[in-house]
Scaffold this motif. Sequence first.
Motif, PDB file in Angstrom:
ATOM      1  N   GLU A  12      36.748  40.576  46.100  1.00 36.24           N
ATOM      2  CA  GLU A  12      35.646  41.302  45.440  1.00 36.24           C
ATOM      3  C   GLU A  12      35.317  40.573  44.150  1.00 36.24           C
ATOM      4  O   GLU A  12      36.213  40.249  43.370  1.00 36.24           O
ATOM      5  N   ASP A  13      34.025  40.266  43.947  1.00 38.22           N
ATOM      6  CA  ASP A  13      33.652  39.508  42.748  1.00 38.22           C
ATOM      7  C   ASP A  13      33.561  40.384  41.508  1.00 38.22           C
ATOM      8  O   ASP A  13      33.686  39.885  40.399  1.00 38.22           O
ATOM      9  N   ASP A  56      34.933  42.601  50.365  1.00 37.74           N
ATOM     10  CA  ASP A  56      33.580  43.002  49.994  1.00 37.74           C
ATOM     11  C   ASP A  56      32.606  42.040  50.665  1.00 37.74           C
ATOM     12  O   ASP A  56      32.815  40.828  50.668  1.00 37.74           O
ATOM     13  N   MET A  58      29.396  41.656  49.835  1.00 36.96           N
ATOM     14  CA  MET A  58      28.453  41.095  48.865  1.00 36.96           C
ATOM     15  C   MET A  58      29.186  40.203  47.877  1.00 36.96           C
ATOM     16  O   MET A  58      29.699  40.666  46.873  1.00 36.96           O
TER      17      MET A  58
HETATM   18 CA    CA Z   1      30.540  42.341  45.319  1.00 38.80          CA
END
Ligand code: CA
Length: 236
Positions: A12-13, A56, A58
């Motif tokens: 997850e970013d 995630d 995205m």
């Molecule tokens: Ca994300």
Amino acid sequence: MDDTKNKIMVVEDEESIRRFINLNLSAVGYEVGEAESGEKALTMLRSFRPDVTVLDLMLPGISGFEVCRQIRKMMPETFVIMLTAKGQDTDIILGLELGADDYLIKPFNPFELIARIKAMLRRRTQFKAGKKVLRCGHLCLDVMANKFFKKGVETELTPTEFALLKMFMENQGKALKRNEILNAVWGENYFGDTKTLDVHIRRLREKLENNPSEPDYIKTVWGSGYRLQAEPDRST
Ligand code: CA
């Protein structure tokens, strides 16, 4: 497997979400590895060897879909749970088709994530505890060795596909309702919808059937669920 902690990789970013997930998973005793990008996730995959990846979709750079595809190729024995945004149904289907085992829609309750992870890990120990060879037509599931053969040729299944097929083989000829299957394979009180199951059935058919659109083995029971044909009609 029991003497080591189960490892969860969180991809997850967004740092706050990543930390939040890490905190919650660490609190229940998992060893957590964080990856802030798809690139990092792919390098961590080999060194960390996660039992479950929380992914995630995205992400900047390499997309979550590509990470999912690579994980399936590099480490088919690991579980993947995707995190998606609300209203992204096509993303969910694509992710499941690329081999994800399950998904959660953001924002989610961390207890729900933990419940899903526990169900996945239970799925694995369940079939490790077995001692049987199950057969149906030209299909053979060696539960103890964790192997699947079609006409004597070993074919790779993901742990979820394996658990699903095992359930069918133990209930040959019996019509199983979608909810019944979801509860047995994805865990009691599964909150997700039946998309997860339907995409897994499609992928499983691609591996078992001679013609996936005219299945000999896994039959659709209209409006209710699926049934494994006890004596397949044309298992040539
Ligand atoms: Ca994300």
